[in-house]
Scaffold this motif. Structure first.
Motif, mmCIF file in Angstrom:
data_model
loop_
_atom_site.group_PDB
_atom_site.id
_atom_site.type_symbol
_atom_site.label_atom_id
_atom_site.label_comp_id
_atom_site.label_asym_id
_atom_site.label_seq_id
_atom_site.Cartn_x
_atom_site.Cartn_y
_atom_site.Cartn_z
ATOM 1 N N SER A 111 3.295 92.229 -23.426
ATOM 2 C CA SER A 111 3.984 92.535 -22.176
ATOM 3 C C SER A 111 3.663 91.475 -21.126
ATOM 4 C CB SER A 111 3.555 93.910 -21.665
ATOM 5 O OG SER A 111 4.010 94.108 -20.342
ATOM 6 N N SER A 112 4.645 91.151 -20.309
ATOM 7 C CA SER A 112 4.426 90.162 -19.254
ATOM 8 C C SER A 112 3.427 90.658 -18.217
ATOM 9 C CB SER A 112 5.753 89.828 -18.563
ATOM 10 O OG SER A 112 6.336 90.988 -17.986
ATOM 11 N N ALA A 113 3.162 91.979 -18.198
ATOM 12 C CA ALA A 113 2.172 92.523 -17.266
ATOM 13 C C ALA A 113 0.767 92.017 -17.584
ATOM 14 C CB ALA A 113 2.195 94.048 -17.298
ATOM 15 N N LYS A 114 0.539 91.623 -18.840
ATOM 16 C CA LYS A 114 -0.790 91.162 -19.245
ATOM 17 C C LYS A 114 -1.138 89.795 -18.678
ATOM 18 C CE LYS A 114 -0.982 93.807 -23.575
ATOM 19 N NZ LYS A 114 -2.124 94.639 -23.146
ATOM 20 N N VAL A 115 -0.107 89.028 -18.282
ATOM 21 C CA VAL A 115 -0.372 87.695 -17.729
ATOM 22 C C VAL A 115 0.042 87.611 -16.258
ATOM 23 C CG1 VAL A 115 -0.230 86.498 -19.935
ATOM 24 C CG2 VAL A 115 1.852 86.887 -18.622
ATOM 25 N N ALA A 116 0.392 88.751 -15.668
ATOM 26 C CA ALA A 116 0.795 88.760 -14.263
ATOM 27 C C ALA A 116 -0.418 88.732 -13.349
ATOM 28 C CB ALA A 116 1.643 90.004 -13.975
ATOM 29 N N HIS A 117 -0.218 88.288 -12.120
ATOM 30 C CA HIS A 117 -1.243 88.305 -11.071
ATOM 31 C C HIS A 117 -2.505 87.543 -11.459
ATOM 32 C CE1 HIS A 117 1.576 91.288 -9.908
ATOM 33 N NE2 HIS A 117 1.058 92.275 -10.621
ATOM 34 N N GLY A 118 -2.347 86.422 -12.176
ATOM 35 C CA GLY A 118 -3.484 85.570 -12.491
ATOM 36 C C GLY A 118 -4.267 85.953 -13.725
ATOM 37 N N ASP B 68 11.810 84.069 -12.225
ATOM 38 C CA ASP B 68 10.981 83.756 -13.391
ATOM 39 C C ASP B 68 10.500 85.053 -14.023
ATOM 40 O OD1 ASP B 68 8.878 82.919 -15.142
ATOM 41 O OD2 ASP B 68 8.873 81.015 -14.066
ATOM 42 N N VAL B 69 10.525 85.103 -15.372
ATOM 43 C CA VAL B 69 10.150 86.319 -16.085
ATOM 44 C C VAL B 69 8.700 86.697 -15.833
ATOM 45 C CG1 VAL B 69 9.543 85.050 -18.172
ATOM 46 C CG2 VAL B 69 10.156 87.432 -18.345
ATOM 47 N N TYR B 70 7.842 85.721 -15.509
ATOM 48 C CA TYR B 70 6.423 85.997 -15.422
ATOM 49 C C TYR B 70 5.929 86.277 -14.006
ATOM 50 C CZ TYR B 70 6.783 84.025 -20.031
ATOM 51 O OH TYR B 70 7.159 83.772 -21.309
ATOM 52 N N LYS B 71 6.785 86.166 -13.021
ATOM 53 C CA LYS B 71 6.350 86.414 -11.660
ATOM 54 C C LYS B 71 6.280 87.914 -11.393
ATOM 55 C CE LYS B 71 7.767 81.982 -9.773
ATOM 56 N NZ LYS B 71 8.552 81.278 -8.762
ATOM 57 N N ARG B 72 5.769 88.264 -10.224
ATOM 58 C CA ARG B 72 5.586 89.666 -9.863
ATOM 59 C C ARG B 72 6.888 90.444 -10.040
ATOM 60 N NH1 ARG B 72 1.540 91.841 -6.740
ATOM 61 N NH2 ARG B 72 0.843 89.724 -6.280
ATOM 62 N N GLN B 73 6.841 91.569 -10.725
ATOM 63 C CA GLN B 73 8.038 92.321 -11.029
ATOM 64 C C GLN B 73 7.689 93.789 -11.238
ATOM 65 O OE1 GLN B 73 9.417 90.439 -14.583
ATOM 66 N NE2 GLN B 73 7.464 90.592 -15.570
ATOM 67 N N ALA C 90 0.783 79.213 -15.168
ATOM 68 C CA ALA C 90 0.261 78.047 -14.464
ATOM 69 C C ALA C 90 0.282 78.313 -12.960
ATOM 70 C CB ALA C 90 1.093 76.814 -14.805
ATOM 71 N N SER C 91 -0.830 78.090 -12.335
ATOM 72 C CA SER C 91 -0.951 78.355 -10.896
ATOM 73 C C SER C 91 -0.352 77.218 -10.082
ATOM 74 C CB SER C 91 -2.423 78.554 -10.530
ATOM 75 O OG SER C 91 -3.183 77.413 -10.907
ATOM 76 N N GLY D 97 0.311 74.059 -8.002
ATOM 77 C CA GLY D 97 -0.277 72.725 -8.049
ATOM 78 C C GLY D 97 -0.425 72.176 -9.448
ATOM 79 N N GLU D 98 -0.343 73.027 -10.484
ATOM 80 C CA GLU D 98 -0.445 72.566 -11.862
ATOM 81 C C GLU D 98 0.911 72.035 -12.348
ATOM 82 O OE1 GLU D 98 -4.102 75.143 -13.734
ATOM 83 O OE2 GLU D 98 -2.083 75.992 -13.872
ATOM 84 N N GLU D 99 0.863 71.359 -13.477
ATOM 85 C CA GLU D 99 2.066 70.661 -13.957
ATOM 86 C C GLU D 99 3.236 71.609 -14.207
ATOM 87 O OE1 GLU D 99 3.426 67.680 -17.634
ATOM 88 O OE2 GLU D 99 1.362 68.447 -17.499
ATOM 89 N N TRP D 100 2.960 72.736 -14.841
ATOM 90 C CA TRP D 100 4.028 73.703 -15.161
ATOM 91 C C TRP D 100 3.891 74.939 -14.282
ATOM 92 C CZ3 TRP D 100 1.465 71.622 -19.730
ATOM 93 C CH2 TRP D 100 2.215 70.628 -20.369
ATOM 94 N N GLU D 101 3.919 74.755 -12.999
ATOM 95 C CA GLU D 101 3.715 75.853 -12.051
ATOM 96 C C GLU D 101 4.714 76.987 -12.287
ATOM 97 O OE1 GLU D 101 4.118 76.678 -7.250
ATOM 98 O OE2 GLU D 101 3.923 74.614 -7.988
ATOM 99 N N GLY D 102 4.191 78.206 -12.397
ATOM 100 C CA GLY D 102 5.033 79.380 -12.587
ATOM 101 C C GLY D 102 5.494 79.607 -14.007
ATOM 102 N N LYS D 103 5.104 78.737 -14.951
ATOM 103 C CA LYS D 103 5.507 78.863 -16.347
ATOM 104 C C LYS D 103 4.333 79.322 -17.203
ATOM 105 C CE LYS D 103 9.614 77.238 -15.464
ATOM 106 N NZ LYS D 103 10.819 78.104 -15.552
ATOM 107 N N LEU D 104 4.658 79.869 -18.367
ATOM 108 C CA LEU D 104 3.618 80.315 -19.288
ATOM 109 C C LEU D 104 2.999 79.096 -19.981
ATOM 110 C CD1 LEU D 104 2.344 82.914 -20.518
ATOM 111 C CD2 LEU D 104 3.921 82.605 -22.416
#
Length: 308
Positions: free
Chosen positions: A25-32, A1-6, A41-42, A44-51
């Motif tokens: 930059s995806s760094a702005k939404v990384a790590h919570g 996923d583009v938004y996961k830790r990288q 989305a954290s 347990g949420e509907e779109w887990e791992g998605k923006l």
């Protein structure tokens, strides 16, 4: 996923609820973290791992997301690398003094040898007399696949993206070949598909043979797609499985972990060397099959009868 830790932040391109476009930059939404209402989305949420974003009513929604993925960035980097390589080779030929016979050496010589080998051994025999018309596409496909295969074996930037192990990438390349085959196919090619040389009852009123021939048109891109995708993905999967042995064997004791680590490293090195060979072979096979398919769409079935 583009938004996961990288390691390398990628470009996010999203369209919000009000129709405004946002680039960040995806760094702005990384790590919570959250940026202008956008976040990942954290668990347990509907779109887990998605923006996702929070709407005016407080509910989460999925914005139109055109962000760069790792594979998309890898494709662009590899395409630029291929362009740089061939511009460098072209510059050598442009600067060459034609009054003196000069043979290319080193990297330029290797590229020329490879191009000549592909044209003489694959493209010309398979396509036929008008092979020069299709050589640019076929050579581009070969080198693009080789570069992507090799860059996929590099674990650090700018490599690491297993682009040809992504079925979407191989599908687009296969569809490009299918487009060339069917758009530039001659009358004989379409006659054999729509009205083949078989008894009339097999073509009318039930078009049995034309339907079978049309399935052949569909199976060609499928064969190109799966062959390249499956072979590259399989090699990467084996290497990852061997690497995992190092971590799995930690709980088995120090001695077992050392033995399995040595075994894993040696076998991984062997597989990486083998994958270098596979990178060339798969590009060769894709180019060969594409040349054959194009050649079949350009053949003159009744050429022998016209001579008489």
């Amino acid at each position: 996923d583009v938004y996961k830790r990288q390691e390398i932040p990628l470009l996010c391109i999203v369209r919000g609820e009000g129709g405004d476009w946002h680039l960040f930059s995806s760094a702005k939404v990384a790590h919570g973290h959250s940026y202008k209402g956008f976040r990942i989305a954290s668990e347990g949420e509907e779109w887990e791992g998605k923006l996702v974003a929070e709407g005016a009513d407080g509910a989460l929604y999925r914005p139109l997301d055109l962000s760069f993925t790792k594979n998309a960035a890898g494709l662009m980097i590899n395409a630029l690398l291929m362009v740089a390589i061939f511009l460098g080779v072209a510059r050598w030929y442009k600067r060459r003094n034609y009054s003196i016979y000069e043979v290319p050496r080193g990297f330029v010589g290797a590229v020329e040898m490879l191009v000549m080998s592909l044209e003489d051994d694959i493209i010309r025999p398979s396509v036929g007399k008008d092979y020069k018309r299709y050589s640019p596409y076929l050579l581009t496909a070969f080198f693009f696949i080789v570069i992507n295969n090799l860059m996929g074996l590099v674990p650090t930037f700018p490599g690491g993206a297993n682009t040809t192990g992504n079925i979407a990438v191989t599908l687009i390349m296969a569809l490009a070949t299918t487009f060339v085959v069917n758009v530039f196919g001659n009358k004989e090619y379409w006659k054999e598909i729509l009205w083949p040389d078989v008894p009339v009852w097999m073509k009318f009123p039930i078009p049995l043979m034309p339907v079978i021939e049309l399935f052949g048109v569909i199976s060609k891109p499928f064969a190109l797609t799966v062959r390249l995708f499956a072979n590259i993905l399989a090699g990467h999967t084996v290497i990852l499985a061997l690497t995992c042995l190092v971590f799995i064997s930690v709980s088995m004791g120090t001695t077992m972990n050392i033995v399995m680590t040595i075994f894993s490293v040696l076998l991984s090195v062997f597989m990486l060397v083998l994958e270098i060979l596979v990178a060339y072979i798969q590009a060769y096979v894709f180019t060969m099959l594409s040349s054959v398919f194009i050649g079949l769409s350009r053949k003159e079935h009744h050429a022998a009868h016209k001579k008489h």
